[in-house]
Design a protein around this motif. Sequence first.
Motif: not given
Lengths: 454, 1153
Positions: B767-791
């Motif tokens: 998110i922090s690489k988006e041009s609209f991102y303005q939160l200077g006090w949070v210089p880096s912010l990354k969201l992750r989402l995963t799903y899967g099957h283990n055995g």
Amino acid sequence: MKKLIMLLFVACLFGCSKELELKPDSTIIVPETIQDFEQLLDNAEVLNTTPGLAQLSADEYFIPSLQAWNSLSNLTQRNAYIWNKDIFQGESKIWDWAAPYAGIFYCNSVLDILELQDIGNNPAKKNIRGWALFARAYSYYSLVSIFAKTYDPATANSDLGLPLKLSSDIKKIVQRSTLQETYDSIISDVLTAADLLKAEVTTDKRNRPSKVAAYALLARVYLSMRIYDQAEIYADKALLLCPELLDYNTLTVLPGRSSFTYNSPETIYFTQQAAKYIETTFSSSVSYGVDSSLIALYGADDLRMPIYFRKNAIGNYGLRPINNVAPNPFTGLATDELYLIKAECLARRKQKEEALLYLNKLLEKRVKTGAFTPVMALDAEDALQIILTERRKSLVWRSVRWTDLKRLNLEGRNIKLERNMGGHIYELQPNSPLYVLPIPNDEVTLSGITQNDR
Amino acid sequence: MSFRLVKSNTIIFVVLLHCNLLAFGQQITLVKNKMPLKDVLDSISVQSGYGVYYNHKQISAGSLINIAVRGVSMEKALISALFGKNLYYDIIDGNVIIKPKNISLAEKVTGYFKSFAAKGQVSDDNGYKLFHAIVELKGSGRQVLTDQHGNFTMNQLDKNDILMISFIGYETQEVLAGDDLSNIRMSREVVVLNNVEIVSTGYQDIPKERATGAFTQIGEKLLNRSVGINIIDRLEGITSGLLLNKGLPPQANNSKTSIRGRSTLNANAETLIVLDGIPYDGTIDQINPNDIASVTILKDAAAASIWGTRSGNGVIVITSKKGLKNSKLAAALSTTTTVSNKPDLNYIPQISSSDYLLLEKDLFSKGFYDNTLSLQYSAVSPAVEIMSKLRNGEITADNADRQLEMLKTQDVRNDLRRYMYRPKVYQQSQLNLSGGGENNTYYMSAGYDKNRENMVTNGYDRVTLNARNSFSMLRGRLEVSGDITFSSANTGNKFDIYVPALPYDRLADDQGNSLAVINSSVRLRQGYVDTAGKGKLLDWSYRPKDELKPNQNNHQLQYKLRAGLNYKISKDLRLSADYQYLKEHAGNRGSYGLDGFYTRNIINTYTVINGDEVSRAIPLGEILYESKQELTSEAIRVQMNFQKMISEVHEINAIAGYEARDARTHINNQILYGYNPANLTNGNNGIDPTKFYPHYYQPFNSGQISTASTLYNYTDITQSFYGNVSYSYDRRYTLTASLRKDQSNLFGVNANGRSVPLFSLGTAWDISKESFYQLGWVPSLKLRLTYGHNGNIDKTVSGFLSVQSIGFINPWASPYTKIINPPNPSLRWEKVKTWNIGLDYALLRSRMSGSIDVYQKNAVDLIGNNILPMQTGVTEFRGNGASTQSKGIEIALNSKIINKEFGWYTSLLVNYNTDKVTHYEVKASTNYEIVTDNYNNPLIGYPYYALFSFPSASLDNTGAPRGYLNGELSKNYKAIAEIFDPGQLKYHGSVSPNYFGNLINTFNYKNFELSINIGYKLKYYFRRTDVFSGSNYGSGRYQLSGYTERWQKPGDEYTTTIPALFYPQNPNMSAFFLFSSALVERGDHVRLQDIRLTKYVFNKRSAASSLKRSSVFLYASNLGILWRKNKLGIDPNYGPSVVPQPLSCSIGLNLNL
């Protein structure tokens, strides 16, 4: 390059798919061959051991004091002695019920696999099938003599029998059959087994059944059902093939050592009581004693006295191994029982002389050489009484006393049992519902079968 | 991700932002090596709040730059970033425009005539001069090194040139050539959690910014924070989401570690361990932690499902150290000595000797021992012996009293402490050499460990050797690597350790002469032993003090060969192939000599004495037991790697491969009787294994003596096809997908069931690489989402009726088998479906950073233990038919509270995990089963480790415990146990902590670093065991707590919960009390896990490449509990009946030459 990669892939694929059939554990076998079945049925811990509850409830022993009774380690032992209404009192996985069914499961497993194979005229496979059928019936008979009423043709179609598991499918839960159905199933299994099994006893592997064993079992079962003519027929058939008796004069008595081997010549089919209730059945300690009125029945020259019993530290009699090396009580089929069945059946049909002939043939081998005098009787009933007494003396500790008490009381012999526990007298009335032991609660809860009403 | 990139990336530095908490404003901190200019500009934009505009064509993809600015203005950062790039910037209306620089002729000319010479001196914050610090002219690659006094001179500079000064272990800084350089202070780089930016799945190395899954990576420094021979043990307390299981009930199918709670019931619960990319089949102790560079924990499906059917319990990927290219020979020596005291034997409560004597007296008068006494050979305690003699009139009352008084004063723990235990000393040392040239790398190491254990008979030693080499050829297109590792370990211990039978056992008299005691497992009466056989038997007395030497040795030898090649087919495509061969010999050898009780007892037991004739079934001599285990494991992997960058914004990475593993274990056990070590003969031939040999003392008992060797083979074969694709757009959006199909030789399952496809999908959004991102006090912010099957698999169950041959023969000498599995045609693999949402963040100019992960795991088709009615012939049956769900949150937070001369840094790990059984086909049949055996048939809606109890009321006025039945006070224990109504039970919670984690505080000042790790486990329960229940007394049962507090007279019921002594024993009452709510305690506690104090040292006379610092450290662990909820002094990590590890202290030295 790409070809090389493809080649590699294919090579790996081919190389491994066969390997995927390999067994993960070399000790694990899926039984298929005659040898596999034999090894399964040779598991004597499962198939050649019988429950102890019949012994615990019968009148062959006593517990010398309230103190000794109090020190018994398990509740079933304490409660069975005084014929409590609930004998298990919360103890679960009761062995007396579970173990015979485990044996039945082994037999059913073998039978189910054999069903898929073509037995044809393969005598070895036929013998295996007979073995499994025989052992299944043997286990059912052990159960029925403890957990069901005495067979009475008048009520057998309504009395409760056992859950009859005749397949190895563990998902299939069955309810109790009628007593008639249970006995029918036992008898039909043994009859089929008798056709399939080889005739003679294997002299060095007496844990395995034979035709003789099948006949002997039928004789025992019919006797317990009070169908005396059939009992006699099968006793005859068995004795014809195997009449051998062991002269007790040839046995040596050493302290702490058995006088027998695992292949005693009289043993037709070996089973022993499981080492579950040792404190009250065969321990070397003073926790029990052989019933003194029973001890009193043996004559001075009776060799059974030193061979079967020994004195313990407080002067009571304890048990020595009979037809066995281990101290566990022998509960299997033996020729002495056949002589007694034959004699009893003869006496019951008033053949006094012939009955005594069979009895004396046996007793001659039980008394010191030179000291034997043939037993005489006034009449057939007197002969029967003598034979029944000899039956107690010969077949001591074989778990047959309990069924004898049940059938004899049913014909009105009015045998009342008594235990004196520190002054408190417990009584077991003839034909009391307490003769039918309760089915373990965990079985009733899980399968929903009907509990015995006692 | 390419292999080569990994290597270069190992020296990438973290975004370590150095700024002053009080300084506000648009100060920029950016330290990166080889970062695309575009990303640098983006970062400046984010941190400054200015929009930065540039033309993609002007900023070519290849322009990777190094930058190290801290707390500088935006303009200064821009100058540094654009230095030497022929680019310039303008600030227009609060926007930054990057444009090409028009280079004047004058500028070009002056470039050739730079005449300025910069001189300076480099030192650390304490003023120590740094030798061989690198001074580099930015943008040119020109370098000079500082001399021994930290001085350097660089010629031909312009005053506006930027110099980058670096020194390993310190933060790189930039200075202007024209500034005053006489006092350049370097500040120490602080290593905190999550500092490594490359994560390894074992198949590939992924830059963290492109990872979608939940990974935790532990670097070398953290791994070496603690000491100890086992790499997995070292992960404790520093790894988010990982719990080393301690204090869990022994009945359950427990694993040593669990990652994110439990996702199986009865199948394999162990975490998969991968060493250098290949599942590790060997013994974990054979890995020397000093050879390990990093450990990565794969937690969610996107991370782990690439490992297929073995990944259901998480994966631990261990990466070994390697040499670096273009580096000179470096040697590192580390040595550690750890000492710890004898264990605290008083921790386990026991009935005091005088109380025990009174108990025995009471029981004796009631006839409790009469049966035992009637058997001449069966052991009774010395006290019972005395009482029996008194009763029989063999001794006087005075004499008896005097002897009993003596016993009262004895406490076996004094003798145990004196003779059986000693302080523990562990010594570890390791030396490694590494380096590399233009086309090769090498790493070699040798390690030696020697452990002297607390028990005087026990010890351990280990030797490890490693060599790894890699060579590049064909102008770097082909890389070939090879590893050889060897390790050898010996464990010596005593097979038949002394277990006291009585609280007043005595091992030696006042003069130190050994005394005979009852052997807890053989239990022969001393009076019998003294006279039996009238001297013709071997000495049958058991004197533990005479047997204090090891008689069992476990030897493990492992060698591992790995060969790999990596061929660059084209610019985008690489082929890699790896092969590993591992062989492990494990030999367990027990040599039990005639000097030991074990052998004398067996020989005597099978001795027959007839008059003067002594015949022994077992010949005189040593008994030798040998178990040889040989593991051969081969693994092969062929993998294609694809990597392509399309028009600067589309980045595709893919791997596809095939892998096969074949692990076979062969075991051979053999016992030799009458063994003569001098000429290696044995007496097995004289023994008839079919014969029943009578026991000397137990009448009518006899036994067979088996002499045959037993052989087993275990085979574990798997083959797998796998692939993984990741696509990134503009480094902002990333999508990943993986697919794997596994096949294995699972027994008795039809071919379809043998293989199973497992997959994962993941996405990440920076998110922090988006041009609209303005939160200077949070210089880096990354969201992750995963799903899967283990055995997961359970190789112990089978689809067919299967029987096992146990190697025994029945009394008729026929071998026999037993049924181990009823047929189960519908057997299939267990599956774990995992969701994970994660957030990686940096706050307050990266003064704080970390991650938050929320996950849910739904495990289905789990193999459960089903209770069957006995009529089936099977009381328990294992088959698919259970589901569980576990949920959790993991928070990792690193912060730099003070980052100056004095530094204070913290790492906080917070884990929350709950699980519940959501489906279970068979239900328990009684409340007693739920309370005692919930692991076998768990209750739906509760955790697998649920702890239930019978609600208890106070004792009644006879000292009998009371419970409730249908809401009423009741003493009908049997009914309370047998009823099936979970509503009448008390549910406490889980035995596994809901919350756990650690707080690591690290302080440094000058060359000292102090690190303190505090661990906590919250919201969980344990059941007190070994409490006096009124009936659980008897032979050998003296380790009971609460005996003195038991009910003794009416009125005591108001002050105690411990029942009165009951005789005869009442098993139902005992069972009720032991499983009642009175004995359940909270496990919550906070412990001081360890403290480490390090002093860094510089070796000023060392060779030119000595860029690493040396250090000495002190380390202390098992420091104790800071707070606990239970008031009984029980350490919940060990439970009430295991003695906790005593305080251990280490001193160590790490020398880098």
